[in-house]
Design an enzyme around this catalytic site. Structure first.
Site, PDB file in Angstrom:
ATOM      1  CB  SER A  10      -0.981  -0.004   1.294  1.00  0.00           C
ATOM      2  OG  SER A  10      -0.252  -0.011   2.225  1.00  0.00           O
ATOM      3  CB  CYS A  11       0.505   4.578  -1.697  1.00  0.00           C
ATOM      4  SG  CYS A  11       0.131   3.999  -3.248  1.00  0.00           S
ATOM      5  N   GLY A  12       1.895   5.318   0.753  1.00  0.00           N
ATOM      6  CA  GLY A  12       1.877   6.237   1.981  1.00  0.00           C
ATOM      7  C   GLY A  12       1.172   7.384   1.522  1.00  0.00           C
TER       8      GLY A  12
END
Length: 403
Positions: A10-12
């Site tokens: 997942s992205c930040g």
């Protein structure tokens, strides 16, 4: 080039802001600190420099550009009339871009080669590196309330006219983007201007990308123009098809020339996040408050959750007009005056927030992204499924889902 990740698919994503709309260098520094501390949420190439993308979206730093304009000997009607275009260029089309902007009533006053440090780039990023330039634009001849819409028309005309020769990262009288095919710790090294004391903002949206459905590209780096997204839109093909189906009706009140410029509303050649950004942007430009625009696209589970009748009726109405863009999706968003965060109906991406006693709010994928020193935390929490948080930077008002 081998790309590896750190175990989190997942992205930040997040934002930091002064809820009273006070601009400062510190807000930008905190945003950069936060995205660096989310590096583990992105992919990193074997060279340690090539990533899936990182960047920040801030207010146009008018003190900085006022200095630049003076140094370059340019003339501008007033600093509040400044708009800025941020471009990734693969062709020599600057003169023709100027002509398009003039057609829409704007006056281009000068191109700037953005100061960059290629030592911060990995091999793959360097091979595909575009020319990165900013265009300074005098928008004094356009009414303030019409500037963003006319810049949108101009941007669409540029995109249609030059195709892959140009990526218009952003063109706005309110906001500016600094992003690239980077790993977050390289962001202010690649863009050394970000360490300039005159780069100020009242908010900073930040993003460290993990590519799940597209290959890493400069043009896919986030934030986009109004939002940054952590997750995937699992309904993306249906969403794009639905937008194509209503495209004629949506654009029906516009002239044939404008319709030709704006179409298509979305394409299959962009990421799911980019398509979502285009539709949320279109709703905002049509007059919807940004928090409502986001809820129209990413609604809570209004059919199954107990809600006040008026809110349920509102969401039911919009469900007849918009197919839900279903996640997992955690988004942060802004129109330059309001900044906020929203979680999709499933709630499978984290979004936590804190508010300090002096009006600094941070929201993002993790706690502890920013060291606030000895500031007192007066409120903290997390967004649940379908929840929204919005801050009006003009009034300092903070509204949560029920409001």
């Amino acid at each position: 080039m081998e790309i590896r990740h750190h175990g989190l698919s997942s992205c930040g994503v997040g934002f930091v802001c002064n809820v009273h709309g006070e601009r400062s260098r510190k807000i930008v520094a905190w945003g950069i600190e936060a995205v660096k501390n989310l590096t583990h949420r992105g992919a990193v190439g074997s060279d340690g420099k090539t990533g899936d993308g990182a960047g920040i979206l801030i207010e146009i730093p008018r003190r900085y550009f006022s200095r630049k304009i003076k140094e370059m000997g340019l003339s501008l009607s007033a600093i509040d009339d400044l708009a800025v275009g941020s471009f990734f260029l693969y062709g020599n089309v600057e003169d023709r871009i100027d002509e398009i902007l003039k057609k829409y009533g704007f006056m281009p006053i000068g191109w700037i080669d953005v100061c960059t440090n290629d030592d911060a780039l990995g091999e793959a990023a360097l091979i595909t590196r575009p020319r990165i330039r900013q265009l300074l634009i005098d928008s004094g001849a356009i009414e303030k309330k019409e500037r963003e819409l006319k810049l949108f028309f101009a941007r669409k005309a540029i995109e249609k006219g030059f195709g892959s020769d140009v990526c218009v990262s952003n063109i706005s009288s309110k906001t500016i983007l600094y992003k690239g095919l980077l790993v977050a710790p390289q962001l202010d090294r690649f863009y050394p201007d970000l360490m300039d004391e005159d780069i100020e903002s009242s908010f900073c949206i930040f993003h460290q990308r993990f590519s799940t459905n597209t290959l890493p590209e400069w043009v896919m780096a986030q934030p986009f123009r109004v939002l940054a997204h952590n997750g995937e839109i699992n309904t993306i093909q249906g969403n794009r098809n639905a937008m194509r189906a209503i495209e004629t009706a949506v654009l029906g009140g516009l002239s044939e020339e404008v319709r030709g410029v704006i179409k298509p509303l979305v394409t299959d050649y962009e990421s799911d996040s980019a398509s979502l950004d285009r539709i949320v942007e279109l709703l905002i430009l049509s007059g919807f408050p940004p928090e409502l625009a986001v809820n129209i696209c990413i609604p809570p589970a209004w059919e199954h959750v107990h809600l006040p009748p008026d809110r349920k009726a509102l969401l039911h109405y919009f469900s007849l007009l918009m197919t839900p863009w279903d996640g997992p999706a955690a988004v942060v968003f802004t129109d330059g005056s309001t900044i906020g965060a929203h979680l999709d109906r499933n709630g499978l991406r984290p979004l936590r927030y804190v508010l300090t006693d002096d009006g600094i709010m941070a929201a993002g994928s993790e706690v502890g992204m920013i060291d606030f020193g000895d500031r007192s935390i007066v409120k903290k929490g997390r967004l649940g499924p379908g929840d929204t948080l919005a801050i009006d930077l003009n009034t300092g008002g903070i509204r949560e889902t029920g409001e």
